[in-house]
Scaffold this motif. Structure first.
Motif, PDB file in Angstrom:
ATOM      1  N   GLY A   1       0.826  -1.194   0.000  1.00  0.00           N
ATOM      2  CA  GLY A   1       0.000   0.000   0.000  1.00  0.00           C
ATOM      3  C   GLY A   1       0.865   1.251   0.000  1.00  0.00           C
ATOM      4  O   GLY A   1       2.081   1.176  -0.100  1.00  0.00           O
ATOM      5  N   PRO A   2       0.242   2.432   0.095  1.00  0.00           N
ATOM      6  CA  PRO A   2      -1.193   2.650   0.335  1.00  0.00           C
ATOM      7  C   PRO A   2      -2.063   2.547  -0.912  1.00  0.00           C
ATOM      8  O   PRO A   2      -3.269   2.680  -0.828  1.00  0.00           O
ATOM      9  CB  PRO A   2      -1.219   4.077   0.896  1.00  0.00           C
ATOM     10  N   GLN A   3      -1.435   2.321  -2.082  1.00  0.00           N
ATOM     11  CA  GLN A   3      -2.246   2.177  -3.281  1.00  0.00           C
ATOM     12  C   GLN A   3      -3.112   0.924  -3.192  1.00  0.00           C
ATOM     13  O   GLN A   3      -2.737  -0.065  -2.573  1.00  0.00           O
ATOM     14  CB  GLN A   3      -1.355   2.094  -4.527  1.00  0.00           C
TER      15      GLN A   3
ATOM     16  N   ARG B   1       2.044 -10.339   6.273  1.00  0.00           N
ATOM     17  CA  ARG B   1       2.578  -9.928   7.582  1.00  0.00           C
ATOM     18  C   ARG B   1       2.820  -8.423   7.621  1.00  0.00           C
ATOM     19  O   ARG B   1       2.552  -7.762   8.633  1.00  0.00           O
ATOM     20  CB  ARG B   1       3.864 -10.700   7.880  1.00  0.00           C
ATOM     21  N   ILE B   2       3.324  -7.860   6.513  1.00  0.00           N
ATOM     22  CA  ILE B   2       3.532  -6.413   6.465  1.00  0.00           C
ATOM     23  C   ILE B   2       2.200  -5.685   6.484  1.00  0.00           C
ATOM     24  O   ILE B   2       2.032  -4.659   7.164  1.00  0.00           O
ATOM     25  CB  ILE B   2       4.347  -6.032   5.213  1.00  0.00           C
ATOM     26  N   ALA B   3       1.212  -6.196   5.742  1.00  0.00           N
ATOM     27  CA  ALA B   3      -0.119  -5.583   5.750  1.00  0.00           C
ATOM     28  C   ALA B   3      -0.685  -5.554   7.162  1.00  0.00           C
ATOM     29  O   ALA B   3      -1.284  -4.550   7.585  1.00  0.00           O
ATOM     30  CB  ALA B   3      -1.044  -6.344   4.814  1.00  0.00           C
ATOM     31  N   GLU B   4      -0.504  -6.631   7.901  1.00  0.00           N
ATOM     32  CA  GLU B   4      -1.013  -6.688   9.270  1.00  0.00           C
ATOM     33  C   GLU B   4      -0.280  -5.714  10.180  1.00  0.00           C
ATOM     34  O   GLU B   4      -0.893  -5.082  11.046  1.00  0.00           O
ATOM     35  CB  GLU B   4      -0.910  -8.127   9.781  1.00  0.00           C
ATOM     36  N   ASN B   5       1.018  -5.548   9.980  1.00  0.00           N
ATOM     37  CA  ASN B   5       1.761  -4.552  10.764  1.00  0.00           C
ATOM     38  C   ASN B   5       1.274  -3.144  10.467  1.00  0.00           C
ATOM     39  O   ASN B   5       1.208  -2.293  11.360  1.00  0.00           O
ATOM     40  CB  ASN B   5       3.262  -4.666  10.462  1.00  0.00           C
ATOM     41  N   ASN B   6       0.927  -2.881   9.206  1.00  0.00           N
ATOM     42  CA  ASN B   6       0.377  -1.574   8.849  1.00  0.00           C
ATOM     43  C   ASN B   6      -0.936  -1.316   9.585  1.00  0.00           C
ATOM     44  O   ASN B   6      -1.193  -0.197  10.047  1.00  0.00           O
ATOM     45  CB  ASN B   6       0.139  -1.488   7.344  1.00  0.00           C
TER      46      ASN B   6
ATOM     47  N   GLN C   1      -0.480  -6.335 -10.939  1.00  0.00           N
ATOM     48  CA  GLN C   1       0.338  -6.114  -9.758  1.00  0.00           C
ATOM     49  C   GLN C   1      -0.074  -7.066  -8.632  1.00  0.00           C
ATOM     50  O   GLN C   1      -1.255  -7.375  -8.476  1.00  0.00           O
ATOM     51  CB  GLN C   1       0.197  -4.664  -9.278  1.00  0.00           C
ATOM     52  N   PRO C   2       0.883  -7.541  -7.837  1.00  0.00           N
ATOM     53  CA  PRO C   2       0.528  -8.418  -6.718  1.00  0.00           C
ATOM     54  C   PRO C   2      -0.254  -7.661  -5.647  1.00  0.00           C
ATOM     55  O   PRO C   2       0.063  -6.511  -5.347  1.00  0.00           O
ATOM     56  CB  PRO C   2       1.882  -8.892  -6.189  1.00  0.00           C
ATOM     57  N   THR C   3      -1.274  -8.280  -5.087  1.00  0.00           N
ATOM     58  CA  THR C   3      -2.095  -7.661  -4.046  1.00  0.00           C
ATOM     59  C   THR C   3      -2.213  -8.603  -2.858  1.00  0.00           C
ATOM     60  O   THR C   3      -1.842  -9.780  -2.925  1.00  0.00           O
ATOM     61  CB  THR C   3      -3.505  -7.339  -4.569  1.00  0.00           C
ATOM     62  N   VAL C   4      -2.772  -8.078  -1.774  1.00  0.00           N
ATOM     63  CA  VAL C   4      -2.966  -8.895  -0.574  1.00  0.00           C
ATOM     64  C   VAL C   4      -3.947 -10.035  -0.861  1.00  0.00           C
ATOM     65  O   VAL C   4      -3.787 -11.147  -0.357  1.00  0.00           O
ATOM     66  CB  VAL C   4      -3.460  -8.017   0.597  1.00  0.00           C
ATOM     67  N   THR C   5      -4.951  -9.779  -1.689  1.00  0.00           N
ATOM     68  CA  THR C   5      -5.899 -10.842  -2.047  1.00  0.00           C
ATOM     69  C   THR C   5      -5.177 -11.972  -2.771  1.00  0.00           C
ATOM     70  O   THR C   5      -5.400 -13.159  -2.477  1.00  0.00           O
ATOM     71  CB  THR C   5      -7.020 -10.276  -2.933  1.00  0.00           C
ATOM     72  N   ASP C   6      -4.308 -11.612  -3.721  1.00  0.00           N
ATOM     73  CA  ASP C   6      -3.522 -12.642  -4.401  1.00  0.00           C
ATOM     74  C   ASP C   6      -2.671 -13.415  -3.403  1.00  0.00           C
ATOM     75  O   ASP C   6      -2.522 -14.640  -3.507  1.00  0.00           O
ATOM     76  CB  ASP C   6      -2.622 -11.990  -5.453  1.00  0.00           C
ATOM     77  N   ALA C   7      -2.105 -12.700  -2.438  1.00  0.00           N
ATOM     78  CA  ALA C   7      -1.249 -13.346  -1.438  1.00  0.00           C
ATOM     79  C   ALA C   7      -2.031 -14.370  -0.624  1.00  0.00           C
ATOM     80  O   ALA C   7      -1.534 -15.475  -0.356  1.00  0.00           O
ATOM     81  CB  ALA C   7      -0.632 -12.290  -0.519  1.00  0.00           C
ATOM     82  N   HIS C   8      -3.245 -14.023  -0.218  1.00  0.00           N
ATOM     83  CA  HIS C   8      -4.061 -14.978   0.543  1.00  0.00           C
ATOM     84  C   HIS C   8      -4.404 -16.200  -0.302  1.00  0.00           C
ATOM     85  O   HIS C   8      -4.446 -17.335   0.211  1.00  0.00           O
ATOM     86  CB  HIS C   8      -5.346 -14.299   1.021  1.00  0.00           C
TER      87      HIS C   8
END
Length: 346
Positions: free
Chosen positions: A7-9, A80-85, A26-33
């Motif tokens: 993020g933040p995009q 993990r980075i998204a969760e830290n954010n 582009q890779p996203t958190v949804t793709d990661a899950h």
């Protein structure tokens, strides 16, 4: 600096994550899950939406190659980075405002919010979080069920002193009448309640604090106003001046809440498409990746969760969202249909 950032995009709905097949690359958190397994391809919109796991992996390939890790590790690190954010954002509205997050229950919502809630709660030392019914469409449900609310405000610098109490009562009462009149003109009827707020500061300060008035106006007195302001100031800044130090009210605000009829909202159920794939009705076991480890994880439809505790590791699907209950946590359903998730032993 060459570090991995999330993020933040946002990819938004269009083009959306790569796995949506709408042009996103582009890779996203949804793709990661989806790569980790914490989102299952057959669970999107109750199975009515097709997603492409191959496209998700292709989007993460350059990222994994740059850092010299597997695609699964790149996806796991992204989450993990998204969760830290998210933890940092919660700290800004809790600890930095004088509030201890350990005193609260976390309420995740959205399609993916419950996927992150347990790990975020652990970082904040929160022992309980609650996933409401229809978490994935909570905003829409809220629009249907929320009370009608209208606010009126009035700016008038008023020195906080004994002689000003009647003026405070008068202004708040007038604002309340105006707010009620507005709702009546709009045709809103029903039981009402009032919210009184004073924007206050010490004389000489350049900013104000919102001070709620939690008693009836008839009972309002000078001592209450002084202590209410000092309590809020102390909670935010961890100090307050002696009661005789001059303070002032900068503005007055009143909200009137009119209770609306309660609309029956039921949980979205798994679709025929999902059920035809053997999902959505019975328990199954899958493999997920978290923290660099492969973990066996059960998957249950939400309607099978009862009042008895079920221990993680577990994914709970309901057609609009997915809940992740890791090892060390347990989940049950309360009488209102909410999922209550607690740390074991807490």
């Amino acid at each position: 600096g060459g570090l991995l950032r999330v993020g933040p995009q946002s990819a938004g709905a269009t083009p959306g994550p790569a796995c949506y097949g709408r042009g996103g690359a582009q890779p996203t958190v949804t793709d990661a899950h989806l790569i980790r397994g914490t989102l299952q391809a057959g669970s999107f919109l109750g199975g009515t939406m097709e997603v492409d796991e191959v496209a998700a992996r292709q989007a993460f390939e350059p990222l994994a190659g740059r850092f010299g890790v597997s695609i699964e590790a790149a996806a796991d690190n992204t989450i993990r980075i998204a969760e830290n954010n998210i933890v940092r954002a919660i700290e800004q509205v809790s600890t930095e405002q004088g509030l201890d997050p350990r005193d609260f229950v976390l309420v995740p919502f959205g399609g993916a919010g419950p996927l992150h809630a347990a790990r975020i709660a652990e970082e904040l030392e929160i022992d309980t979080f609650l996933v409401p019914m229809n978490a994935g469409v909570l905003s829409a449900a809220g629009l249907l069920m929320a009370d009608h609310v209208h606010y009126r405000s009035h700016t008038r610098r008023t020195r906080l002193e004994e002689a000003a109490v009647e003026t405070v009562k008068s202004i708040l009462s007038e604002l309340a009448d105006e707010a009620v009149g507005h709702l009546e003109q709009a045709g809103v009827k029903g039981e009402t309640r009032f919210e009184y707020i004073l924007e206050m500061r010490y004389v000489g300060q350049a900013f104000e604090l919102s001070v709620p008035i939690n008693i009836d106006l008839d009972e309002l007195n000078f001592s209450y106003l002084v202590e209410a302001f000092r309590d809020v100031h102390h909670r935010v800044f961890e100090f307050s001046k002696p009661p005789d130090k001059p303070a002032e009210i900068v503005s007055f605000r009143v909200g009137v809440h009119a209770r609306t009829d309660t609309f029956p909202i039921t949980t979205v159920t798994s679709s025929t498409s999902l059920q035809s794939k053997g999902q959505g009705q019975t328990e199954r076991t899958i493999e997920i990746v978290e923290g660099g480890e492969k973990i066996m994880c059960r998957v249950l439809p939400r309607h099978t969760i009862s009042g008895s505790d079920i221990e993680g590791t577990l994914l709970v699907e309901d057609g609009t969202s997915t809940l992740y209950v890791p090892t060390g946590w347990k989940v049950r359903c309360d009488a209102a249909g909410n999922l209550i998730v607690n740390r074991e032993g807490r």
